[in-house]
Design a protein around this motif. Structure first.
Motif, PDB file in Angstrom:
ATOM      1  N   TYR A  40       0.859  -1.182   0.000  1.00 27.89           N
ATOM      2  CA  TYR A  40       0.000   0.000   0.000  1.00 27.89           C
ATOM      3  C   TYR A  40       0.899   1.236   0.000  1.00 27.89           C
ATOM      4  O   TYR A  40       2.089   1.153   0.293  1.00 27.89           O
ATOM      5  N   ALA A  41       0.293   2.367  -0.330  1.00 28.55           N
ATOM      6  CA  ALA A  41       1.031   3.630  -0.320  1.00 28.55           C
ATOM      7  C   ALA A  41       0.738   4.342   0.994  1.00 28.55           C
ATOM      8  O   ALA A  41      -0.387   4.784   1.231  1.00 28.55           O
ATOM      9  N   LYS A  42       1.747   4.469   1.852  1.00 29.41           N
ATOM     10  CA  LYS A  42       1.529   5.080   3.163  1.00 29.41           C
ATOM     11  C   LYS A  42       0.941   6.491   3.090  1.00 29.41           C
ATOM     12  O   LYS A  42       0.132   6.871   3.943  1.00 29.41           O
ATOM     13  N   PRO A  43       1.308   7.325   2.082  1.00 28.01           N
ATOM     14  CA  PRO A  43       0.721   8.662   2.028  1.00 28.01           C
ATOM     15  C   PRO A  43      -0.798   8.689   1.921  1.00 28.01           C
ATOM     16  O   PRO A  43      -1.425   9.699   2.254  1.00 28.01           O
ATOM     17  N   THR A  44      -1.412   7.594   1.462  1.00 30.40           N
ATOM     18  CA  THR A  44      -2.872   7.576   1.340  1.00 30.40           C
ATOM     19  C   THR A  44      -3.564   7.499   2.697  1.00 30.40           C
ATOM     20  O   THR A  44      -4.766   7.772   2.795  1.00 30.40           O
ATOM     21  N   LEU A  45      -2.830   7.149   3.747  1.00 24.33           N
ATOM     22  CA  LEU A  45      -3.468   6.974   5.055  1.00 24.33           C
ATOM     23  C   LEU A  45      -3.992   8.292   5.617  1.00 24.33           C
ATOM     24  O   LEU A  45      -5.013   8.309   6.308  1.00 24.33           O
ATOM     25  N   ASP A  62      -2.170  -8.267  -1.274  1.00 25.48           N
ATOM     26  CA  ASP A  62      -1.616  -8.962  -0.119  1.00 25.48           C
ATOM     27  C   ASP A  62      -0.324  -9.663  -0.524  1.00 25.48           C
ATOM     28  O   ASP A  62       0.117  -9.600  -1.674  1.00 25.48           O
ATOM     29  N   ALA A  63       0.285 -10.340   0.433  1.00 20.86           N
ATOM     30  CA  ALA A  63       1.584 -10.970   0.174  1.00 20.86           C
ATOM     31  C   ALA A  63       1.502 -11.987  -0.961  1.00 20.86           C
ATOM     32  O   ALA A  63       2.405 -12.068  -1.806  1.00 20.86           O
ATOM     33  N   GLU A  64       0.423 -12.755  -1.006  1.00 18.18           N
ATOM     34  CA  GLU A  64       0.296 -13.786  -2.037  1.00 18.18           C
ATOM     35  C   GLU A  64       0.214 -13.163  -3.432  1.00 18.18           C
ATOM     36  O   GLU A  64       0.860 -13.629  -4.383  1.00 18.18           O
ATOM     37  N   LYS A  65      -0.547 -12.095  -3.546  1.00 15.55           N
ATOM     38  CA  LYS A  65      -0.656 -11.406  -4.836  1.00 15.55           C
ATOM     39  C   LYS A  65       0.693 -10.833  -5.255  1.00 15.55           C
ATOM     40  O   LYS A  65       1.086 -10.928  -6.427  1.00 15.55           O
ATOM     41  N   MET A  66       1.430 -10.263  -4.296  1.00 15.85           N
ATOM     42  CA  MET A  66       2.713  -9.654  -4.616  1.00 15.85           C
ATOM     43  C   MET A  66       3.760 -10.720  -4.959  1.00 15.85           C
ATOM     44  O   MET A  66       4.629 -10.490  -5.803  1.00 15.85           O
ATOM     45  N   ARG A  67       3.682 -11.881  -4.317  1.00 10.62           N
ATOM     46  CA  ARG A  67       4.590 -12.994  -4.662  1.00 10.62           C
ATOM     47  C   ARG A  67       4.445 -13.354  -6.135  1.00 10.62           C
ATOM     48  O   ARG A  67       5.428 -13.524  -6.860  1.00 10.62           O
ATOM     49  N   THR A  68       3.195 -13.465  -6.569  1.00 14.82           N
ATOM     50  CA  THR A  68       2.925 -13.845  -7.950  1.00 14.82           C
ATOM     51  C   THR A  68       3.299 -12.733  -8.912  1.00 14.82           C
ATOM     52  O   THR A  68       3.948 -12.955  -9.936  1.00 14.82           O
ATOM     53  N   LEU A  70       5.411 -10.269  -8.639  1.00  7.54           N
ATOM     54  CA  LEU A  70       6.824  -9.904  -8.726  1.00  7.54           C
ATOM     55  C   LEU A  70       7.751 -11.115  -8.758  1.00  7.54           C
ATOM     56  O   LEU A  70       8.967 -10.951  -8.731  1.00  7.54           O
ATOM     57  N   ASN A  71       7.184 -12.306  -8.824  1.00 11.65           N
ATOM     58  CA  ASN A  71       8.001 -13.524  -8.891  1.00 11.65           C
ATOM     59  C   ASN A  71       9.079 -13.502  -7.804  1.00 11.65           C
ATOM     60  O   ASN A  71      10.278 -13.600  -8.081  1.00 11.65           O
ATOM     61  N   MET A  72       8.641 -13.362  -6.553  1.00  9.81           N
ATOM     62  CA  MET A  72       9.587 -13.280  -5.457  1.00  9.81           C
ATOM     63  C   MET A  72       9.065 -14.048  -4.249  1.00  9.81           C
ATOM     64  O   MET A  72       7.855 -14.269  -4.111  1.00  9.81           O
ATOM     65  N   ARG A  73       9.974 -14.473  -3.413  1.00 11.94           N
ATOM     66  CA  ARG A  73       9.593 -15.131  -2.159  1.00 11.94           C
ATOM     67  C   ARG A  73       9.445 -14.069  -1.093  1.00 11.94           C
ATOM     68  O   ARG A  73      10.330 -13.242  -0.906  1.00 11.94           O
ATOM     69  N   ILE A  74       8.311 -14.081  -0.407  1.00 11.37           N
ATOM     70  CA  ILE A  74       8.052 -13.102   0.645  1.00 11.37           C
ATOM     71  C   ILE A  74       7.877 -13.831   1.967  1.00 11.37           C
ATOM     72  O   ILE A  74       6.980 -14.667   2.115  1.00 11.37           O
ATOM     73  N   GLU A  75       8.751 -13.536   2.899  1.00  9.24           N
ATOM     74  CA  GLU A  75       8.682 -14.131   4.236  1.00  9.24           C
ATOM     75  C   GLU A  75       8.005 -13.131   5.166  1.00  9.24           C
ATOM     76  O   GLU A  75       8.585 -12.123   5.549  1.00  9.24           O
ATOM     77  N   THR A  76       6.738 -13.403   5.511  1.00  9.26           N
ATOM     78  CA  THR A  76       5.989 -12.500   6.383  1.00  9.26           C
ATOM     79  C   THR A  76       6.213 -12.840   7.852  1.00  9.26           C
ATOM     80  O   THR A  76       6.634 -13.949   8.192  1.00  9.26           O
ATOM     81  N   HIS A  77       5.924 -11.880   8.711  1.00 14.17           N
ATOM     82  CA  HIS A  77       6.027 -12.061  10.174  1.00 14.17           C
ATOM     83  C   HIS A  77       7.366 -12.694  10.551  1.00 14.17           C
ATOM     84  O   HIS A  77       7.444 -13.595  11.376  1.00 14.17           O
TER      85      HIS A  77
END
Length: 398
Positions: A40-45, A62-68, A70-77
């Motif tokens: 998300y874009a923090k300035p929109t808050l 969400d993380a799953e959408k961004m993984r797909t 950007l073809n990247m592994r995202i380790e949350t939490h």
């Protein structure tokens, strides 16, 4: 080859990943973040209320959408506990278990943390800060559930009359809340505006009902049995509030960098290529102090991401900062600011307009180094003036 690892899932981290993927679709990318990695874009808050956006509508993915995407592994939490710069390895912790993560290049995109004042009182722990979508969701929940049913009966006290404080004040007032802004400074946006422009800006916000209490600070926030909180000020004044929001500024997150013997000052120190003193470790975004300059705004992040993406793709590139005005989201007093560089002696030339003013900051040679545009008419000169201002940091190898 080991992956490129990005620590942080804010605008800087995601923008860098997106720019890098334009140049290299295949190189393994890993993002590590302590939260849910929502994009998300923090300035929109600070203007989501006026835009009728609830927190769940702000995230772009969400993380799953961004993984797909950007073809990247995202380790949350997941927390980075240690950087071993010599071994090019991280110690990370997730769900109480520690493992290691190797990297070929490491990017610190760890952002900045809200400054918190030491305030007495049994209500001080309830003071909100908004530095993430998670913070914002908590703030909106409190706003919805406190006090009476009607917005106009809910009083929000904001600590800090800087850019974010004023934007939140405008947004909250626009949606019917009572708003009071408190600051130790004698004017809003004290670091960005000359006093005569700040006074006119303040008048614009006061005309829609925003109240300012300036030249003092909060000493105590206590719980009140009927109206949420009672706020005691250093000048002896007291206020009742339903919600208290602190927006007194941010400090770059440098703790992890310091533990890895990465040079820091106000932020993580880098050269124009965003390199730190440790080999293959870079910094970007709100945490990065590039050639001695901190620029916690959207456009500098975009410039940094484009330059660093090229470097990571094999084309050594220094960040190039053109003049980058900042639009302050206060419709009651439309404002655009291009701050003059720190350390440059300037003179202000001001032109009064029917609906605002135009103030130009020129140096000893008469070169335009910054400007402030207040009001709709002045705002129309943004592009013309921007072209006259020299680059802040010239392209260089260092």
């Amino acid at each position: 080859m080991q992956p490129i690892v990005i620590i942080g899932s804010g605008m800087a981290g995601y923008t860098l990943a997106r720019e890098f993927r334009k140049l290299n679709p295949e190189q393994e990318l890993v993002m590590i973040c302590a939260d849910d990695a929502a994009n998300y874009a923090k300035p929109t808050l600070s203007n989501a209320l006026a835009g009728n956006k609830v927190p769940d509508q702000i995230a772009l993915g969400d993380a799953e959408k961004m993984r797909t995407q950007l073809n990247m592994r995202i380790e949350t939490h997941t927390w980075v506990k240690e950087i071993n710069a010599e071994a090019h390895e991280l110690v990370i912790e997730k769900d109480g278990h520690k493992t290691t993560q190797a990297y070929s290049k490491l990017i610190l995109a760890v952002g900045a943390n809200p400054i918190r004042l030491a305030i007495a009182g049994d209500g001080s722990d309830d003071i909100h800060v908004v530095n993430s979508l998670i913070d914002y969701r908590a703030f909106r929940d409190t706003l919805a559930n406190c006090g009476t049913e009607h917005c106009e009966d809910k009083h929000v006290v904001i600590l800090g009359a800087g850019l974010i404080g004023c934007e939140f004040a405008n947004d909250l007032k626009h949606t019917g809340h009572k708003v009071t802004v408190i600051d130790l400074a004698t004017q809003p946006l004290g670091r960005l505006l000359p006093s005569h422009v700040a006074s006119a800006f303040k008048n614009g916000l006061e005309e829609i009902g925003i109240q300012f209490v300036l030249g003092t600070t909060v000493e105590k926030v206590g719980k009140h049995e009927k109206k949420g909180y009672v706020i005691t000020l250093a000048n002896g004044q007291s206020l009742l509030a339903d919600v208290v929001l602190s927006a007194i500024g941010l400090q770059p997150n440098i703790t992890l960098a310091k533990s890895a013997e990465i040079n820091t000052s106000r932020g993580v120190l880098t050269n124009a290529r965003l390199e730190t003193n440790q080999q293959d470790i870079y910094a970007i975004g709100d945490c990065a102090e590039v050639n001695g300059t901190l620029l916690p705004y959207v456009m500098p992040i975009m410039q940094q991401a484009r330059a660093l993406a090229k470097t990571l793709a094999g084309q050594q590139t220094s960040v190039h900062y053109p003049a980058m005005p900042v639009a302050v989201k206060t419709p009651a007093a439309p404002l655009t600011v291009l701050p003059a560089p720190i350390g440059v002696d300037i003179n202000w030339e001001t032109e009064e307009l029917e609906d605002g003013m135009l103030a130009k900051a020129t140096d000893a040679e008469g070169t335009l180094r910054g400007f402030v545009l207040l009001g709709p008419t002045a705002g129309k000169q943004r592009l013309t003036l921007t072209k006259l201002v020299p680059d802040l940091i010239p392209v260089s190898a260092e």
